[in-house]
Motif scaffolding. Sequence first.
Motif, mmCIF file in Angstrom:
data_model
loop_
_atom_site.group_PDB
_atom_site.id
_atom_site.type_symbol
_atom_site.label_atom_id
_atom_site.label_comp_id
_atom_site.label_asym_id
_atom_site.label_seq_id
_atom_site.Cartn_x
_atom_site.Cartn_y
_atom_site.Cartn_z
ATOM 1 N N ARG A 36 6.535 4.263 5.541
ATOM 2 C CA ARG A 36 7.213 5.277 5.900
ATOM 3 C C ARG A 36 6.480 6.791 5.738
ATOM 4 O O ARG A 36 7.122 7.655 6.039
ATOM 5 C CB ARG A 36 8.480 5.475 5.278
ATOM 6 C CG ARG A 36 9.374 4.081 5.579
ATOM 7 C CD ARG A 36 10.816 4.334 5.196
ATOM 8 N NE ARG A 36 11.661 3.221 5.666
ATOM 9 C CZ ARG A 36 12.148 2.854 6.829
ATOM 10 N NH1 ARG A 36 11.945 4.006 7.843
ATOM 11 N NH2 ARG A 36 12.999 1.984 7.150
ATOM 12 N N GLN A 37 5.442 6.717 5.164
ATOM 13 C CA GLN A 37 4.634 7.747 4.585
ATOM 14 C C GLN A 37 3.281 7.893 5.527
ATOM 15 O O GLN A 37 2.567 8.565 5.457
ATOM 16 C CB GLN A 37 4.180 7.684 3.276
ATOM 17 C CG GLN A 37 2.773 6.610 2.894
ATOM 18 C CD GLN A 37 3.575 5.315 2.712
ATOM 19 O OE1 GLN A 37 4.682 4.940 3.199
ATOM 20 N NE2 GLN A 37 2.501 4.215 2.336
ATOM 21 N N LEU A 38 3.452 6.724 6.692
ATOM 22 C CA LEU A 38 2.100 6.998 7.714
ATOM 23 C C LEU A 38 2.310 8.242 8.338
ATOM 24 O O LEU A 38 3.292 8.485 8.935
ATOM 25 C CB LEU A 38 2.516 5.832 8.646
ATOM 26 C CG LEU A 38 1.200 5.288 9.438
ATOM 27 C CD1 LEU A 38 -0.090 4.980 8.614
ATOM 28 C CD2 LEU A 38 1.408 4.418 10.678
ATOM 29 N N LYS A 39 1.128 8.842 8.401
ATOM 30 C CA LYS A 39 1.062 10.237 9.080
ATOM 31 C C LYS A 39 0.103 10.438 10.162
ATOM 32 O O LYS A 39 0.097 11.065 11.120
ATOM 33 C CB LYS A 39 0.893 11.401 8.070
ATOM 34 C CG LYS A 39 1.884 11.610 7.055
ATOM 35 C CD LYS A 39 1.395 12.764 6.169
ATOM 36 C CE LYS A 39 2.221 12.947 4.994
ATOM 37 N NZ LYS A 39 1.882 13.967 4.048
ATOM 38 N N HIS A 40 -1.071 9.262 10.185
ATOM 39 C CA HIS A 40 -1.907 9.693 11.215
ATOM 40 C C HIS A 40 -2.281 8.108 11.787
ATOM 41 O O HIS A 40 -2.513 7.064 10.897
ATOM 42 C CB HIS A 40 -3.386 10.085 10.383
ATOM 43 C CG HIS A 40 -2.891 11.229 9.686
ATOM 44 N ND1 HIS A 40 -2.812 12.571 10.309
ATOM 45 C CD2 HIS A 40 -2.906 11.341 8.433
ATOM 46 C CE1 HIS A 40 -2.705 13.333 9.232
ATOM 47 N NE2 HIS A 40 -2.838 12.762 8.055
ATOM 48 N N MET A 53 0.826 -1.222 0.164
ATOM 49 C CA MET A 53 0.000 -0.139 -0.046
ATOM 50 C C MET A 53 0.788 0.959 0.005
ATOM 51 O O MET A 53 1.025 2.036 1.212
ATOM 52 C CB MET A 53 -1.010 0.090 1.295
ATOM 53 C CG MET A 53 -1.840 -1.334 1.334
ATOM 54 S SD MET A 53 -3.075 -1.249 2.791
ATOM 55 C CE MET A 53 -1.641 -1.936 4.037
ATOM 56 N N PRO A 54 1.609 1.607 -1.149
ATOM 57 C CA PRO A 54 2.203 2.766 -1.232
ATOM 58 C C PRO A 54 1.637 4.134 -0.681
ATOM 59 O O PRO A 54 2.785 4.951 -0.462
ATOM 60 C CB PRO A 54 2.789 2.650 -2.478
ATOM 61 C CG PRO A 54 1.647 2.127 -3.507
ATOM 62 C CD PRO A 54 1.267 1.042 -2.428
ATOM 63 N N THR A 55 0.369 4.359 -0.799
ATOM 64 C CA THR A 55 -0.065 5.569 -0.552
ATOM 65 C C THR A 55 -0.690 5.583 0.918
ATOM 66 O O THR A 55 -1.378 6.578 1.184
ATOM 67 C CB THR A 55 -1.185 5.833 -1.488
ATOM 68 O OG1 THR A 55 -2.152 4.668 -1.842
ATOM 69 C CG2 THR A 55 -0.472 5.944 -3.060
ATOM 70 N N LEU A 56 -0.494 4.390 1.530
ATOM 71 C CA LEU A 56 -1.247 4.497 3.028
ATOM 72 C C LEU A 56 -0.748 5.625 3.819
ATOM 73 O O LEU A 56 0.670 5.638 4.183
ATOM 74 C CB LEU A 56 -0.938 3.262 3.600
ATOM 75 C CG LEU A 56 -1.750 2.949 5.081
ATOM 76 C CD1 LEU A 56 -3.025 2.797 4.854
ATOM 77 C CD2 LEU A 56 -0.976 1.789 5.712
ATOM 78 N N THR A 57 -1.513 6.630 4.474
ATOM 79 C CA THR A 57 -1.302 7.620 5.269
ATOM 80 C C THR A 57 -1.891 7.608 6.480
ATOM 81 O O THR A 57 -1.411 8.127 7.642
ATOM 82 C CB THR A 57 -1.507 8.909 4.629
ATOM 83 O OG1 THR A 57 -2.792 9.291 4.387
ATOM 84 C CG2 THR A 57 -0.624 9.253 3.314
ATOM 85 N N THR A 58 -3.046 6.760 6.814
ATOM 86 C CA THR A 58 -3.637 6.735 7.806
ATOM 87 C C THR A 58 -3.939 5.262 8.413
ATOM 88 O O THR A 58 -4.529 4.562 7.497
ATOM 89 C CB THR A 58 -5.018 7.686 7.892
ATOM 90 O OG1 THR A 58 -4.977 8.771 7.371
ATOM 91 C CG2 THR A 58 -5.824 7.364 9.069
ATOM 92 N N PRO A 65 8.185 7.090 12.856
ATOM 93 C CA PRO A 65 8.739 8.506 12.813
ATOM 94 C C PRO A 65 8.256 9.511 12.181
ATOM 95 O O PRO A 65 8.389 10.716 12.399
ATOM 96 C CB PRO A 65 10.373 8.148 12.577
ATOM 97 C CG PRO A 65 10.305 6.868 11.529
ATOM 98 C CD PRO A 65 9.051 6.115 12.208
ATOM 99 N N THR A 66 7.259 9.146 11.199
ATOM 100 C CA THR A 66 6.815 10.194 10.342
ATOM 101 C C THR A 66 5.407 10.558 10.719
ATOM 102 O O THR A 66 4.773 11.543 10.218
ATOM 103 C CB THR A 66 6.696 9.565 8.953
ATOM 104 O OG1 THR A 66 5.967 8.462 8.873
ATOM 105 C CG2 THR A 66 8.024 9.351 8.175
ATOM 106 N N LEU A 67 5.105 10.000 11.894
ATOM 107 C CA LEU A 67 3.531 10.189 12.539
ATOM 108 C C LEU A 67 3.368 11.647 12.849
ATOM 109 O O LEU A 67 4.303 12.389 13.586
ATOM 110 C CB LEU A 67 3.405 9.315 13.618
ATOM 111 C CG LEU A 67 2.015 9.146 14.149
ATOM 112 C CD1 LEU A 67 1.327 8.301 13.064
ATOM 113 C CD2 LEU A 67 2.018 8.244 15.310
ATOM 114 N N GLN A 68 2.305 12.478 12.364
ATOM 115 C CA GLN A 68 1.915 13.673 12.688
ATOM 116 C C GLN A 68 0.728 13.845 13.532
ATOM 117 O O GLN A 68 0.821 14.812 14.627
ATOM 118 C CB GLN A 68 1.820 14.302 11.339
ATOM 119 C CG GLN A 68 2.952 14.485 10.535
ATOM 120 C CD GLN A 68 2.635 15.219 9.140
ATOM 121 O OE1 GLN A 68 1.428 15.648 9.029
ATOM 122 N NE2 GLN A 68 3.483 15.199 8.070
ATOM 123 N N SER A 69 -0.185 12.979 13.804
ATOM 124 C CA SER A 69 -1.272 12.827 14.452
ATOM 125 C C SER A 69 -1.415 11.891 15.167
ATOM 126 O O SER A 69 -1.415 10.656 14.534
ATOM 127 C CB SER A 69 -2.461 13.572 13.883
ATOM 128 O OG SER A 69 -2.862 12.662 13.013
#
Length: 267
Positions: free
Chosen positions: A167-171, A138-143, A201-205
Amino acid sequence: MEDDAEDAILKAEQIPYDQPSEVILSSRNPLKDGNILFVLLNFEHILSLTIQNESPVHVPPANLSTTLPKLEYLKLAFGRFPANFQIDGYLTKTLKEVHIHDNNGTSLPSPTTGLQLPNIHTLGINYPAQPFLESVKMPTLTTLVLYPFNFPAGIPPTGAQAISTYRQLKHLRFQEGNVPQGRSAYYGVTSAFKHLAPHTPTLQSLTFDHCYVDGGALLEVFKTPKKTEKAKSPANLQQMVLSYTKGITRGHCDELKQAVGNIKVFR
């Protein structure tokens, strides 16, 4: 469309209707194959499909890429998944948001290794879900939404390494991890986050929604590490949301605000 009557959805074929964009098939009683197949064969233009059942359920094989070619949202929430459930046919490349969970996380199906889901931005699943996360790309997974889970005391769940590959996980959101205070025999959401934090490490929320949160233990994660220690918390975390949580006090929130900056509390 939501109806607990076993045959109601089959009778719907006789009723004139416009093609909906969303279908919800929900029942407390065991669903019949015919109910699900009716939806899959008669609502080909829907964008959102939810199938939820509190009883153990037999779900027929499907190929949603053919029957529902425009599907963007999928939720499968069962009391227990059947042992032979074929999840691959329900996971299509058009999906943008997927939620798959059962009552205790013990029957979660695993897809074929290497399955590509290129458009998913949100995944909801029972934690730790290591086989699922390691199998799907899932290359676009952010949440990531993590649903209830129970573990024996002192045995940390696996899954952190699998989550660290995104590594693109933000939420990150813990949903309904409501472990009552004093039940030390179960692995709570606070300990789970402590286990995951160094790997995100990339988590924002960070959100705890209808959870029991150990405020003292959560503060430990955000303490400034000593020079000889690795950071315990995500360095880029900008916001924490506490929505209808228990176990955390106003004092805990004040201290967390110094570490995170932005704390939102809903009661």
